[in-house]
Design an enzyme around this catalytic site. Structure first.
Site, PDB file in Angstrom:
ATOM      1  N   ASP A 529       0.841  -1.198   0.000  1.00  0.00           N
ATOM      2  CA  ASP A 529       0.000   0.000   0.000  1.00  0.00           C
ATOM      3  C   ASP A 529       0.878   1.251   0.000  1.00  0.00           C
ATOM      4  O   ASP A 529       1.922   1.296   0.667  1.00  0.00           O
ATOM      5  CB  ASP A 529      -0.903   0.001   1.234  1.00  0.00           C
ATOM      6  CG  ASP A 529      -1.786   1.235   1.289  1.00  0.00           C
ATOM      7  OD1 ASP A 529      -2.588   1.416   0.357  1.00  0.00           O
ATOM      8  OD2 ASP A 529      -1.638   2.024   2.242  1.00  0.00           O
ATOM      9  N   HIS A 532       4.612   4.081  -3.516  1.00  0.00           N
ATOM     10  CA  HIS A 532       5.448   5.163  -4.034  1.00  0.00           C
ATOM     11  C   HIS A 532       5.894   6.125  -2.948  1.00  0.00           C
ATOM     12  O   HIS A 532       6.828   6.901  -3.153  1.00  0.00           O
ATOM     13  CB  HIS A 532       4.698   5.932  -5.133  1.00  0.00           C
ATOM     14  CG  HIS A 532       3.395   6.497  -4.675  1.00  0.00           C
ATOM     15  ND1 HIS A 532       2.261   5.726  -4.543  1.00  0.00           N
ATOM     16  CD2 HIS A 532       3.050   7.745  -4.298  1.00  0.00           C
ATOM     17  CE1 HIS A 532       1.265   6.479  -4.109  1.00  0.00           C
ATOM     18  NE2 HIS A 532       1.710   7.703  -3.954  1.00  0.00           N
ATOM     19  N   ASP A 630     -10.033   2.130  -5.107  1.00  0.00           N
ATOM     20  CA  ASP A 630      -9.807   3.574  -5.032  1.00  0.00           C
ATOM     21  C   ASP A 630     -10.532   4.337  -6.130  1.00  0.00           C
ATOM     22  O   ASP A 630     -10.647   5.563  -6.062  1.00  0.00           O
ATOM     23  CB  ASP A 630      -8.305   3.873  -5.137  1.00  0.00           C
ATOM     24  CG  ASP A 630      -7.536   3.369  -3.928  1.00  0.00           C
ATOM     25  OD1 ASP A 630      -8.077   3.444  -2.818  1.00  0.00           O
ATOM     26  OD2 ASP A 630      -6.395   2.886  -4.102  1.00  0.00           O
TER      27      ASP A 630
END
Length: 1522
Positions: A529, A532, A630
């Site tokens: 999760d 980045h 999402d």
């Protein structure tokens, strides 16, 4: 027999090449070979990797050196490799260095995991995965999970992704965890306390009984604000104690909070700012309050400013005390430096007093001077403080815009949450920091920053930053994200502060390690999760921990870097298996189809790739999802009807595919990971549509998704790895998946409905489709339809979908039973391709139809037969093969057996022959009108082109177009050989038989199978070719074999005999029947000088070129008989004591070169030395065409070769002086009259052979001027008259050899009889040999001694420590030019040279003459010109010729060995490094040759032969010497 050869990938290492952002993906079981690129060959290269040795455990920071293997054990580094047998999944780093460079390059290799499921533990290929995401909190008690998860099983999914199963934080977000180590207690019903063990048992049950693999998330970047452990260990987050740089941002955050309170309490009403923000005026009022009241009050700039008074006072005191700056700190450079206060207090910044003392120096020690210096410092500090103020104003401008933008989204935007009035629960913007204390005034809040026991609990929240550098931690010093309010904040989570290593925050690292171990113990994979934003070194560490527990860990991540390069950094370092890709990112069906093509698969009709091939960069494996948890709801953004066709498009992608629970049930809103508290419905086959807590196949598109998932898994497991996407019209996308072994296809036609068909006007007619082949069945046809089951009403307890929609579906039906297809007609697209035209009747928006397609039965049979016959080349063709029921006789014999009858001369025809050679036979090379002609008529031309096309699957290349359009190229290849008859004709018939099948398969498959047939034929031909050559070639490296192919390339038999006839008494002379007269004629191999210019007719054979090239191309390769024939044929042309320069078939010969005879003699010597019983050639009869100088051609006479040799030597000793026959413009239109006078003699005092004049050029540097404008017509650029150094060396070699032969009784002559001054004299070979030996260095060496008595022209000396290019030239300065010719003498007569002098001269040559591929033909310090233009006079005045480099390197090796092991080893490395350039050129050359010459620094010369015999030969000789 295995159907799959071991897969080997080759990574070529190039110096200074850093590939950390290049992705290399490999499967377990692959072998990775590292090989040296040209910049590294010849160097001691060390390759290190952290891939563990067998039996060892992986440690990211432990590297081991790999051992080099050289299969040939000698020669060069072209085949040298070290390798890894990749058996363990993960990411592995390699680096390499040489000399003092520890790491001069490196990169990563990612090895994909092997996933297994089922009671039989079967392999689940990554492309087979169909995944469904579940919000774990919506599953209820663990006892209820099987009933809820059964929906995934019954929908055809084989992988479940659980959001985190840990205890959630107070926000209830699935990704805000209060305790990473404890199982969410909500999963345990009253009276039970389930543990991770229970979860693990369920996961194993799903794996074994349901064939379902389970993965879950790991969240490393943040924890919930109410995590008990973060309160006990606030050092695990970014707080004002351990991160004081955040202090100004915290002050701003508190000020904005108090602004929220004031808005909620209506204190800004007078400013026009109510609690309910509704319009642009209110937004402007927010800006006014920020700039008018908030920013001025908190004065953030003061945290970055200097208190000027105290700083100047300190400076004044230092000046008064006479202090001087510390020069070690300032380096004597002026410039004021400001030191940022590490605690970030107001006016806490300090002046670096050393820089102040260096910069503001008083002109004296007077009070006034000190005051002036202080005033200058004061002024500069005011400027700096003002700069800081302006900088803060810019930050506040950004912060103001971000605050207003946030308000617009949360309160005004249609797609936002529309939060309503500003309250303390819903502040104007989310807080950036925790504040776990009672609310007080802003003034009191600010006082807490100086109280560490409180300030340590002001923890920074996590979030993400739009467009930020993902490799930068936005909470670390140097980032202004928090003060500029650029963070899209998650107010329920605290950003974790790991530091650089476990010792920096022991509790956090230990805690997260335990969390990772629990997860990896029970789940087959993890989703990273917020990947980045997770510090890379943290994720690396944790995944290493995870792989200890689960070695074949499946790692999934979603990256928002905006860059494939940056994505690769994460994939490489973390070993990410699949990156999540979203179909919802597509704005239309065209883009959705493009994503399918982008994310996997080869093009339909792709070429068969070899099992050993270069490692090429790849893109990350995709997990392509129709919707993620999402994404916004597709039904809201598109329409309910699009759910099925868009899902079908995703399912047809050749990668992992999937969805999120709720999509298939057609839930008409986003299922919020934060706010959703309802449960998922359970599976009940008998559920009613009106029951919100249960679902079955009639719910939403579940039935359609089941069919799509089964089809997706079936396609991947059966090797349907080729993809074609066709945008039929603006709404219709057709995706084809094709199996390259069976050539079955599945074509899915999807009509999307991005707009609701009830409100949007779609076209009534859908264009017909043309599907090649035979439609076996309709795999499925389905559409979203309305049904009478009530309308959607949101259930309070269950996450229910829209009951008013379902799927109408049929599976595995015949085309005639389709309700979507109106008409299907069979049409023919040529004789070999049948196409079915599909006319649609009910392909309504929201529809999908998928066809299973086979080739028509005849084509299917023919493809199977082709594959059957290809098995002889590779077992990989066994799959999909069919026995040939009517095998032509020629195909019953393996091609290797047919080709074994070919001679190497036949191989010249099979593989090579340039256009002029083909034209001589009445043909020509194949030409593609829209493109170009092939380089050769033989197979090599196609192989060179296909070598570029095949790896890239460039099916749009003109060659592929030509093959698809007609049979012209196919017929050319076979007919060319069939027309030759004999053994070549048999090969042609074999190809013809294969091509007969090929012509009748679908045209789109012809490039692939044409290539496969030719690759098989070509590799077979190469194997047989090398087996017919010497052991040196057979056991040689790839480089040696490539060079040896030059022998086949250059040595052939043309339509007309190129060589004069040999004696009938000679054994093993090849004969043929003249095709015109039917008479028997000799057909000896001749050697072309170069391609394409010197390959046919009278310009094919040149004496000098032939014998410079003969040793390497014929003797070294083992073509002894053919070499003998060429030697004897040229012996027959001896005239005037010379052999011809231009042979002209012996009849049109020109005797205008002085050196060819010496090269001929050197080759006879080499023949006797290298060939077993080679001295027998000395007694072979020679058919003398010219027994006397004035004889006509074909006069009788057959003396033995030894007598012809003796005659040549005697004629030189007597002195050769004649005028060329037919002198004048008929034989040379440029030469002046004097140039036709040929002189070749021996100096009676030195023994040096000499001759020529300034109007002719008798050596290889034979460029004659031809320009009237430049006034050089008839003037040689390089006459080299006198004694040319290489000719003296060649003469010495021949004389010395004859002396040795005579001593052994192998040569009958010890002396020559000549006439001088009217007397007959005898000159012994031994005397001649001695004279050259004692006179050579005296006359050729340019000594370092300026008073050397042997130096006749000290004024002409240009360089010392070299050997002259000639002696006794008519223009003495020419003698002193530095050229590479002395290297030839060093090789053939090394005894002439003093070792130390020779070595120094070679060093000068290396420095001045050595180029990338060749040797400069003239010292750049002379009249040098390195570029050739048409008719260029500078042909040998600088351009870099390749063949001399062979002699230069051989000389280096010879004399290096004399100087000892260390020098020799260094020289070997130099030689390897230099030759690596030739290897690269040879590999890349479409001619598969080395050029005649290059322009300066290896630049291409368009006037050069592309492949030159002597260039290839002399390089091969270097490898032979090694």
């Amino acid at each position: 027999m295995s159907l799959q050869a071991k897969q080997v990938r080759v990574l070529v290492l190039r110096d200074m090449e850093q590939l950390g952002r290049t992705l290399f993906r490999l499967d377990q079981g692959f072998e990775l070979q590292f090989r040296l690129g040209p910049t590294l060959q010849g160097k001691h290269v060390r390759v290190q990797t952290n891939y563990p040795a067998p039996g060892e455990h992986f440690d990211r920071h432990t590297f081991r050196a790999l051992d080099w293997h050289n299969p040939t054990g000698r020669e060069d580094d072209s085949d040298k490799f070290c390798s890894l047998d990749l058996q363990i999944a993960g990411s592995y780093q390699y680096n390499f260095g040489h000399g003092h460079e520890e790491k001069s390059g490196g990169g990563y290799v990612v090895v994909d995991p092997v996933l297994r499921a089922g009671a039989d533990n079967h392999h689940v290929h990554l492309d087979c995965i169909t995944i469904q995401t579940y919000l774990s909190k919506c599953l209820g008690h663990l006892d209820d999970w099987p009933d809820r998860l059964r929906v995934a099983k019954e929908s055809g999914y084989n992988m479940i992704h659980f959001t985190p199963l840990q205890t959630l934080g107070k926000s209830r977000s699935c990704y805000s965890l209060a305790d990473q180590l404890s199982l969410n207690p909500e999963f345990s019903p009253p009276g039970k306390n389930y543990t991770w063990t229970d979860v693990g048992e369920l996961v194993q049950k799903l794996k074994k009984e349901w064939n379902m693999i389970c993965i879950t998330d790991v969240v490393y970047n943040h924890t919930a604000t109410n995590s008990p452990w973060i309160k006990e260990h606030p050092e695990c987050g970014y707080n004002l104690v351990n991160s004081p740089h955040l202090r100004p941002a915290w002050v701003l955050d508190r000020a904005i909070w108090h602004m929220t309170c004031n808005m909620a309490d209506a204190k800004y009403a007078a400013n026009g700012l109510p609690a309910q923000v509704q319009n642009e005026g209110h937004l402007n009022a927010i800006r006014d309050v920020l700039w008018g009241q908030v920013f001025p009050k908190i004065k953030l700039w003061e945290f970055f400013q200097v208190r000027i008074e105290s700083a100047v006072e300190e400076f004044r005191d230092l000046l008064a005390d006479g202090e001087k700056p510390d020069q070690k700190k300032t380096g004597g450079k002026q410039g004021l430096k400001i030191i940022q206060d590490p605690k970030f207090r107001r006016f806490g910044n300090e002046v670096d007093m050393d820089s102040a003392l260096e910069t503001f120096v008083p002109h004296s020690h007077s009070t006034q001077a000190i005051l002036e210096a202080c005033n200058r410092l004061w002024g500069r500090l005011e400027e700096i403080n003002k700069e800081q103020y302006q900088q803060m104003i810019q930050h506040q401008e950004k912060a103001s815009n971000c605050i207003v933008g946030n308000v617009v989204y949360e309160r005004l935007a249609d797609h936002g949450p529309k939060l309503g009035p500003v309250t303390r629960k819903d502040p104007i913007v989310p807080r950036y920091f925790t504040f776990p204390f009672e609310e007080t005034s802003l003034e009191d809040d600010l006082k807490m920053t100086d109280q560490p026991d409180k300030a340590c609990h002001f923890l920074a929240h996590n979030g993400w930053v739009m467009g930020d550098d993902p490799l930068r931690n936005f909470a670390e010093p140097g980032s202004n994200v928090y003060i500029r309010r650029e963070l899209i904040c998650w107010g329920d989570s605290v950003k974790l502060r790991y530091g650089d290593k476990p010792d920096d925050c022991p509790y956090l690292w230990t805690h997260m390690q335990k969390y990772t171990e629990i997860t990896a113990k029970h789940f087959a994979g993890v989703r990273l999760d917020n990947c980045h934003s997770t510090p890379l070194h943290v994720a690396e560490y944790m995944l290493d921990v995870a792989r200890v527990a689960m070695p074949s860990l499946y790692v999934v991540a979603e990256l928002f870097t905006g860059s494939e390069d940056l994505d690769n950094v994460f994939v490489n370092k973390l070993g990410i298996t699949s990156l999540i890709r979203e179909a919802m990112s597509a704005g239309d069906s065209h883009e959705e189809g493009r994503l399918v093509y982008r994310y996997g698969g080869e093009p339909v009709g792709a070429f068969v790739q070899p099992s050993l091939r270069p490692l090429v960069p790849s893109i990350a494996h995709a997990m392509f999802l129709d919707v993620t948890h999402d994404n916004e709801c597709p039904i809201q953004l598109r329409s309910a009807y699009d759910s099925l066709p868009s899902s079908a498009i995703v399912s047809m992608a050749c990668c992992c595919s999937g969805s999120t629970r709720g999509y298939d049930e057609m839930v008409p809103h986003q299922i919020s990971v934060v706010k959703e508290e309802r449960f998922y419905p359970k599976w009940n086959p008998d559920a009613k549509a009106s029951s919100p807590g249960e679902v079955n196949l009639k719910t939403g598109i579940i039935a359609g998704k089941l069919a799509l998932n089964k089809m997706h898994q079936d396609l991947a497991s059966k090797g349907f790895n080729q993809v074609y996407v066709d945008q039929v019209d603006e709404d219709v996308v057709a995706v084809t998946r094709h199996c390259p072994s069976t050539h079955q296809s599945v074509v899915a036609v999807c009509r999307t409905a991005f707009h609701n068909p009830k409100h949007h006007q779609y076209r009534k007619e859908v264009p017909p489709m043309f599907i090649p082949g035979k439609i076996d069945e309709v795999v499925l046809e389905a559409r979203v339809i309305d049904r009478q089951a009530g309308t959607y009403k949101k259930c309070e307890k269950y996450i229910n979908g829209m009951p008013e929609y379902t799927v109408e579906i049929k599976e595995h039906i015949q085309l005639k039973d389709s309700g979507v297809v109106k008409h299907a007609g069979v049409t023919s697209k040529g004789s070999s391709e049948f196409v079915q035209e599909i006319v649609f009747e009910r392909l309504t928006p929201g529809s999908v139809i998928a066809f299973r397609v086979s080739l028509d039965p005849r084509a299917q049979e023919l493809v199977g037969v082709i594959r059957h016959h290809l098995i002889q080349f590779s077992p990989k063709y066994k799959l999909g093969s069919l026995p040939d029921q009517h095998t032509p006789t020629i195909l019953e014999t393996p091609l290797a057996q047919i080709m074994s009858k070919l001679t190497l001369a036949d191989m010249n025809m099979l593989l090579f022959r340039c256009d002029s050679e083909e034209q001589e036979e009445g043909g020509g090379c194949y030409n593609i009108p829209s493109w170009t002609s092939f380089k050769y008529g033989g197979l090599q031309a196609l192989m060179s082109v296909m070598a570029d096309i095949r790896p890239k699957n460039d099916l749009g290349h003109p060659v592929c177009d030509n093959l698809r359009q007609g049979d012209w190229m196919i017929d050319y290849v076979s007919n060319r050989l069939v027309s030759r008859g004999g053994a070549l004709g048999e090969v042609g018939k074999w190809l013809e038989g294969m091509f007969h099948y090929l012509k009748h398969i679908p045209r789109y498959l012809i490039p692939c199978y044409f290539d496969a047939i030719l690759v098989g034929a070509y590799t077979t031909a190469l194997d047989i070719t090398f087996n017919k050559m010497s052991c040196f070639v057979q056991n040689g490296s790839t480089f040696v074999k490539l060079l040896a192919l030059g022998s086949v390339q250059m040595c052939g038999v043309g339509s007309f005999p190129a060589l004069p006839p040999l004696s009938l008494a000679l054994p093993d002379v090849p004969y043929r029947l003249d095709k015109d007269t039917g008479k028997k004629e000799q057909c000896c191999v001749s050697l072309a000088a170069g391609l394409p210019h010197f390959s046919s007719g009278i310009f094919r054979c040149w004496g000098r070129d032939t014998f410079i090239a003969l040793r390497g191309l014929m003797l070294v390769t083992g073509r002894h008989l053919e070499a003998r024939n060429i030697i004897l044929a040229f012996a027959g042309t001896l005239r005037h004591g010379l052999i011809p320069n231009l042979l002209g078939e012996g009849i049109s010969a020109r005797y205008n070169c002085r050196d060819a005879v010496w090269w001929w003699l050197q080759c006879i010597q080499d023949y006797c030395t290298l060939v077993p019983e080679g001295t027998a050639v000395l007694h072979c009869p020679v058919v003398r065409m010219y027994p006397h100088d004035d004889s006509e051609p074909h006069a009788p006479g057959t003396p033995p070769l030894c007598d012809v040799i003796h005659e040549a030597m005697t004629r030189h000793m007597q002195g050769i002086d004649f005028r060329e026959r037919n002198a004048g413009p008929n034989i040379d239109m440029h030469m002046k009259d004097e140039g036709f006078n040929v002189v070749a003699k021996v100096n009676r005092y030195t023994g040096f052979v000499y001759g020529g004049n300034r109007f002719n050029c008798g050596t290889w540097m034979d460029k004659m001027g031809e320009s009237d404008k430049a006034r050089n017509k008839g003037m040689p650029a390089t006459p080299r008259d006198g004694s040319a150094v290489e000719m003296v060396g060649l003469c010495k070699s021949a004389v010395r050899w004859l002396v040795e032969l005579h001593k052994k009784g192998l040569f009958p002559h010890s002396s020559m009889k000549i006439h001088r001054d009217g007397k007959e004299l005898k000159v012994s070979y031994e005397d001649w040999n001695h004279k050259i030996q004692v006179n050579f260095e005296k006359n050729f060496y340019v000594s370092h001694d300026e008073k050397d008595p042997d130096e006749k022209h000290p004024d002409l000396v240009h360089k010392r420590g070299i050997y002259k290019d000639s002696h006794g030239a008519s223009s003495p300065w020419c003698d002193y030019q530095l050229r590479p010719n002395f290297c030839i003498a060093m090789v053939v007569a090394p005894e002439l040279f003093t070792v130390e002098r020779a070595w120094k001269a070679l060093e000068v040559a290396e420095k001045k003459l050595l180029g990338p591929l060749g040797m400069k033909t003239l010292d750049p310090d002379f009249s040098y010109s390195g570029h050739i233009v048409r008719k260029s006079f500078n042909y040998h005045q600088g351009p870099e010729w390749l063949w001399p480099i062979g002699y230069f390197l051989r000389a280096k090796l010879y004399f290096a060995k004399k100087l000892g092991k260390e020098t020799y080893d260094q020289t070997v490395y130099l030689v390897k490094s230099i030759l690596s350039q030739h290897y690269v050129h040879l590999e890349r050359s479409s001619w598969k040759g080395l050029p005649e010459l290059t322009n300066e620094n290896g630049q291409n010369c368009p006037f050069s032969c592309e492949s030159q015999a002597w260039s290839i030969s002399t390089v091969l000789e270097v490898l032979h010497d090694m």
